[in-house]
Design a protein around this motif. Structure first.
Motif, PDB file in Angstrom:
ATOM      1  N   ARG A  25      -1.079  -1.862  -6.132  1.00 17.87           N
ATOM      2  CA  ARG A  25      -1.546  -2.239  -7.484  1.00 17.87           C
ATOM      3  C   ARG A  25      -1.163  -1.187  -8.519  1.00 17.87           C
ATOM      4  NH1 ARG A  25      -7.542  -2.724  -5.574  1.00 17.87           N
ATOM      5  NH2 ARG A  25      -6.734  -0.796  -4.696  1.00 17.87           N
ATOM      6  N   ASN A  26      -1.104   0.081  -8.118  1.00 18.64           N
ATOM      7  CA  ASN A  26      -0.852   1.170  -9.068  1.00 18.64           C
ATOM      8  C   ASN A  26       0.657   1.282  -9.351  1.00 18.64           C
ATOM      9  OD1 ASN A  26      -0.533   3.582 -10.420  1.00 18.64           O
ATOM     10  ND2 ASN A  26      -2.181   4.602  -9.289  1.00 18.64           N
ATOM     11  N   LYS A  76     -10.034  -5.023  11.276  1.00 21.48           N
ATOM     12  CA  LYS A  76      -8.872  -4.476  11.970  1.00 21.48           C
ATOM     13  C   LYS A  76      -8.678  -5.151  13.331  1.00 21.48           C
ATOM     14  CE  LYS A  76      -7.454  -1.627   8.779  1.00 21.48           C
ATOM     15  NZ  LYS A  76      -6.183  -1.884   8.081  1.00 21.48           N
ATOM     16  N   THR A 111      -6.316   9.981  10.006  1.00 23.23           N
ATOM     17  CA  THR A 111      -5.119  10.445   9.310  1.00 23.23           C
ATOM     18  C   THR A 111      -5.509  11.010   7.946  1.00 23.23           C
ATOM     19  OG1 THR A 111      -3.973   8.605  10.389  1.00 23.23           O
ATOM     20  CG2 THR A 111      -2.771   9.752   8.661  1.00 23.23           C
ATOM     21  N   SER A 148       1.551   3.185  -2.548  1.00 22.28           N
ATOM     22  CA  SER A 148       1.306   4.125  -3.643  1.00 22.28           C
ATOM     23  C   SER A 148       0.600   5.399  -3.200  1.00 22.28           C
ATOM     24  CB  SER A 148       0.473   3.431  -4.734  1.00 22.28           C
ATOM     25  OG  SER A 148      -0.800   3.080  -4.217  1.00 22.28           O
ATOM     26  N   SER A 149       0.160   5.452  -1.924  1.00 23.08           N
ATOM     27  CA  SER A 149      -0.467   6.688  -1.431  1.00 23.08           C
ATOM     28  C   SER A 149      -0.492   6.695   0.093  1.00 23.08           C
ATOM     29  CB  SER A 149      -1.890   6.844  -1.985  1.00 23.08           C
ATOM     30  OG  SER A 149      -2.749   5.880  -1.413  1.00 23.08           O
ATOM     31  N   PRO A 187      -3.561   3.419  13.948  1.00 24.31           N
ATOM     32  CA  PRO A 187      -3.682   4.861  13.723  1.00 24.31           C
ATOM     33  C   PRO A 187      -5.105   5.345  13.960  1.00 24.31           C
ATOM     34  CG  PRO A 187      -2.792   3.723  11.774  1.00 24.31           C
ATOM     35  CD  PRO A 187      -3.387   2.690  12.680  1.00 24.31           C
ATOM     36  N   MET A 243      -0.392   6.743   4.015  1.00 23.24           N
ATOM     37  CA  MET A 243       0.624   6.395   5.025  1.00 23.24           C
ATOM     38  C   MET A 243       1.781   5.593   4.436  1.00 23.24           C
ATOM     39  SD  MET A 243      -1.744   5.007   8.056  1.00 23.24           S
ATOM     40  CE  MET A 243      -3.277   5.807   8.448  1.00 23.24           C
ATOM     41  N   THR A 281      -5.454  11.149   4.571  1.00 24.41           N
ATOM     42  CA  THR A 281      -5.047  10.413   3.365  1.00 24.41           C
ATOM     43  C   THR A 281      -6.260  10.357   2.427  1.00 24.41           C
ATOM     44  OG1 THR A 281      -5.795   8.264   4.171  1.00 24.41           O
ATOM     45  CG2 THR A 281      -3.560   8.931   4.803  1.00 24.41           C
ATOM     46  N   ASP A 329      -0.862  -7.056  -5.716  1.00 22.17           N
ATOM     47  CA  ASP A 329      -2.220  -7.063  -5.173  1.00 22.17           C
ATOM     48  C   ASP A 329      -2.167  -7.942  -3.929  1.00 22.17           C
ATOM     49  OD1 ASP A 329      -4.885  -7.419  -4.537  1.00 22.17           O
ATOM     50  OD2 ASP A 329      -5.523  -7.443  -6.638  1.00 22.17           O
ATOM     51  N   VAL A 330      -2.383  -7.353  -2.759  1.00 17.86           N
ATOM     52  CA  VAL A 330      -2.173  -8.117  -1.521  1.00 17.86           C
ATOM     53  C   VAL A 330      -3.183  -9.246  -1.323  1.00 17.86           C
ATOM     54  CG1 VAL A 330      -0.959  -6.282  -0.288  1.00 17.86           C
ATOM     55  CG2 VAL A 330      -3.456  -6.514  -0.025  1.00 17.86           C
ATOM     56  N   ALA A 333      -3.199  -1.598  11.611  1.00 22.77           N
ATOM     57  CA  ALA A 333      -4.610  -1.880  11.942  1.00 22.77           C
ATOM     58  C   ALA A 333      -5.330  -0.535  12.003  1.00 22.77           C
ATOM     59  CB  ALA A 333      -4.695  -2.644  13.265  1.00 22.77           C
ATOM     60  N   GLY A 384       0.838  -1.206   0.000  1.00 23.32           N
ATOM     61  CA  GLY A 384       0.000   0.000   0.000  1.00 23.32           C
ATOM     62  C   GLY A 384       0.865   1.244   0.000  1.00 23.32           C
ATOM     63  N   TYR A 435     -15.366  -3.019   8.738  1.00 22.96           N
ATOM     64  CA  TYR A 435     -13.987  -2.508   8.759  1.00 22.96           C
ATOM     65  C   TYR A 435     -13.367  -2.737  10.141  1.00 22.96           C
ATOM     66  CZ  TYR A 435     -10.115   0.845   8.534  1.00 22.96           C
ATOM     67  OH  TYR A 435      -8.869   1.436   8.575  1.00 22.96           O
ATOM     68  N   ASN A 462       0.671  -2.636   5.193  1.00 26.24           N
ATOM     69  CA  ASN A 462      -0.068  -1.379   5.382  1.00 26.24           C
ATOM     70  C   ASN A 462      -1.294  -1.285   4.475  1.00 26.24           C
ATOM     71  OD1 ASN A 462      -0.391   1.716   5.711  1.00 26.24           O
ATOM     72  ND2 ASN A 462       0.111   1.476   3.535  1.00 26.24           N
ATOM     73  N   PHE A 491      -8.235   7.851   2.016  1.00 21.31           N
ATOM     74  CA  PHE A 491      -9.065   6.680   2.314  1.00 21.31           C
ATOM     75  C   PHE A 491     -10.560   6.945   2.110  1.00 21.31           C
ATOM     76  CE2 PHE A 491      -9.552   8.750   6.389  1.00 21.31           C
ATOM     77  CZ  PHE A 491     -10.818   8.370   6.789  1.00 21.31           C
TER      78      PHE A 491
HETATM   79  N1  LIG Z   1      -6.506   7.259   7.056  1.00 26.19           N
HETATM   80  C1  LIG Z   1      -6.964   6.888   8.246  1.00 26.19           C
HETATM   81  O1  LIG Z   1      -7.601   7.670   8.981  1.00 26.19           O
HETATM   82  C2  LIG Z   1      -6.672   5.512   8.760  1.00 26.19           C
HETATM   83  C3  LIG Z   1      -6.883   5.267  10.125  1.00 26.19           C
HETATM   84  C4  LIG Z   1      -6.579   4.019  10.642  1.00 26.19           C
HETATM   85  C5  LIG Z   1      -6.058   3.046   9.812  1.00 26.19           C
HETATM   86  N2  LIG Z   1      -5.871   3.287   8.489  1.00 26.19           N
HETATM   87  C6  LIG Z   1      -5.267   2.214   7.692  1.00 26.19           C
HETATM   88  O2  LIG Z   1      -4.051   2.708   7.167  1.00 26.19           O
HETATM   89  C7  LIG Z   1      -3.680   1.941   6.009  1.00 26.19           C
HETATM   90  C8  LIG Z   1      -3.275   2.885   4.891  1.00 26.19           C
HETATM   91  O3  LIG Z   1      -4.433   3.615   4.470  1.00 26.19           O
HETATM   92  P1  LIG Z   1      -4.383   5.162   4.059  1.00 26.19           P
HETATM   93  O4  LIG Z   1      -5.159   5.915   5.042  1.00 26.19           O
HETATM   94  O5  LIG Z   1      -2.978   5.567   3.759  1.00 26.19           O
HETATM   95  O6  LIG Z   1      -5.294   5.118   2.731  1.00 26.19           O
HETATM   96  P2  LIG Z   1      -4.967   5.310   1.186  1.00 26.19           P
HETATM   97  O7  LIG Z   1      -4.272   6.598   0.931  1.00 26.19           O
HETATM   98  O8  LIG Z   1      -6.265   5.038   0.490  1.00 26.19           O
HETATM   99  O9  LIG Z   1      -3.936   4.134   0.875  1.00 26.19           O
HETATM  100  C9  LIG Z   1      -4.316   2.800   0.788  1.00 26.19           C
HETATM  101  C10 LIG Z   1      -3.177   2.035   0.117  1.00 26.19           C
HETATM  102  O10 LIG Z   1      -3.534   0.640   0.088  1.00 26.19           O
HETATM  103  C11 LIG Z   1      -3.313   0.176  -1.222  1.00 26.19           C
HETATM  104  N3  LIG Z   1      -4.199  -0.946  -1.528  1.00 26.19           N
HETATM  105  C12 LIG Z   1      -5.549  -1.010  -1.460  1.00 26.19           C
HETATM  106  N4  LIG Z   1      -5.974  -2.220  -1.874  1.00 26.19           N
HETATM  107  C13 LIG Z   1      -4.857  -2.929  -2.224  1.00 26.19           C
HETATM  108  C14 LIG Z   1      -4.633  -4.222  -2.736  1.00 26.19           C
HETATM  109  N5  LIG Z   1      -5.640  -5.073  -2.993  1.00 26.19           N
HETATM  110  N6  LIG Z   1      -3.356  -4.615  -2.962  1.00 26.19           N
HETATM  111  C15 LIG Z   1      -2.320  -3.778  -2.718  1.00 26.19           C
HETATM  112  N7  LIG Z   1      -2.467  -2.536  -2.242  1.00 26.19           N
HETATM  113  C16 LIG Z   1      -3.728  -2.125  -2.005  1.00 26.19           C
HETATM  114  C17 LIG Z   1      -3.545   1.354  -2.143  1.00 26.19           C
HETATM  115  O11 LIG Z   1      -2.790   1.205  -3.344  1.00 26.19           O
HETATM  116  P3  LIG Z   1      -3.341   0.738  -4.781  1.00 26.19           P
HETATM  117  O12 LIG Z   1      -4.715   1.296  -4.935  1.00 26.19           O
HETATM  118  O13 LIG Z   1      -2.316   1.293  -5.728  1.00 26.19           O
HETATM  119  O14 LIG Z   1      -3.298  -0.759  -4.742  1.00 26.19           O
HETATM  120  C18 LIG Z   1      -2.933   2.484  -1.308  1.00 26.19           C
HETATM  121  O15 LIG Z   1      -1.542   2.556  -1.540  1.00 26.19           O
HETATM  122  C19 LIG Z   1      -4.884   1.053   5.700  1.00 26.19           C
HETATM  123  O16 LIG Z   1      -4.657  -0.246   6.201  1.00 26.19           O
HETATM  124  C20 LIG Z   1      -6.015   1.729   6.477  1.00 26.19           C
HETATM  125  O17 LIG Z   1      -7.052   0.812   6.807  1.00 26.19           O
HETATM  126  C21 LIG Z   1      -6.173   4.498   7.945  1.00 26.19           C
END
Ligand SMILES: NC(=O)c1ccc[n+]([C@@H]2O[C@H](COP(=O)([O-])OP(=O)(O)OC[C@H]3O[C@@H](n4cnc5c(N)ncnc54)[C@H](OP(=O)(O)O)[C@@H]3O)[C@@H](O)[C@H]2O)c1
Length: 243
Positions: free
Chosen positions: A37-38, A158, A186, A14-15, A183, A17, A188, A62-63, A140, A12, A154, A89, A190
């Protein structure tokens, strides 16, 4: 462990965290192996890390695929000779009410958030055992601890990650390190994946106090750079204003 020269896989990347952690750790001398994936986005990040003097490579991943996780870990060993840290991640968050019966989204969250972490463990563990060293870090969420409406599935995924990683920590204690990072809100991308327009707007509006993804990058670095006899098992990192 020193971050400098550590070989670190991040899924994960590509964007959000994952991307922030990649740039943060590369700036501190780690050798990064990025998966998502991207592929185009990954290649751009690798190019920018290298232009800034860092060391990084990537592989489209692709995880939800066992093989992709194994290929990503193997790519780290083939490129840099070992694997020190695997950061699982990648995550998916198309949240919504149970009444919406979005079974495809439920399926995806289980596949990406739970099985994606399991397949990461399956890829990294044999390498860590062979090396007699390694650090598995899973991202998580505080959603695992504070259950709120619209996040039931969700939160369940987690919570599963927290349980699986605690079991892994106990089984590998003395040889490997395992950290689960929880976390809070955050800033991002998401929320882009939330299909319900009203819910997406609501979540985005509530994110005024969201912390920057660099806070999570720094927490990951902090877990890695502990002395080898110290394992940060769980790390909860929230914006100060998050109740
Ligand atoms: N943002 C928050 O508030 C928050 C809070 C608590 C936990 N989290 C967790 O933090 C982690 C990172 O999320 P983020 O907030 O940074 O969101 P994000 O910017 O949407 O990033 C999600 C990342 O996961 C990748 N991903 C999604 N599906 C995938 C797949 N099937 N195979 C490989 N990569 C995949 C995406 O890349 P591709 O689309 O290129 O595959 C992207 O790089 C996640 O586990 C999320 O649940 C987020």
């Amino acid at each position: 462990m020193m971050i400098e020269d550590a070989v670190i896989v991040i899924t994960g990347a590509s964007s959000g965290m994952g991307e922030a952690a990649a740039r943060y750790l590369a700036a501190r001398g780690a050798k990064l192996v990025l998966g998502a994936r991207n592929d185009g986005k990954l290649r751009t990040i690798v190019k920018e890390i290298r232009a800034a003097g860092g060391d990084a490579t990537c592989r489209a991943t692709d995880v939800v695929s066992v093989q992709d996780n194994q290929d990503l870990a193997a790519h780290a060993v083939d490129t840099f000779g070992r694997l020190d840290v695997f950061v699982a991640n990648a995550g998916s968050m198309p949240i919504g009410p149970m009444d919406a019966l979005s079974v495809d989204d439920w399926n995806m969250m289980v596949d990406v958030n739970v099985k994606g972490v399991l397949w990461g463990i399956a890829a990294a563990l044999p390498i860590f055992r062979r090396q007699k060293a390694g650090h598995f870090i899973a991202v998580a969420s505080t959603a695992a601890r504070k259950i709120v409406p619209n996040m039931a599935v969700y939160a369940g995924t987690k919570a599963a990650v927290v349980a699986i990683c605690e079991g892994l920590r106990q089984e590998t204690a003395g040889e490997l390190r395992v950290t689960t990072l929880l976390p809070g809100y955050t800033a991002t991308n998401f929320a882009d994946h939330i299909r319900d327009d009203r819910l997406r707007e609501q979540i985005t509006a509530a994110g005024d106090f969201a912390m920057s993804p660099e806070a999570i990058a720094a927490a990951i670095a902090n877990a890695i750079e502990q002395p080898s006899e110290v394992n940060i098992g769980e790390l909860v990192v929230r914006p100060s204003a998050q109740a």
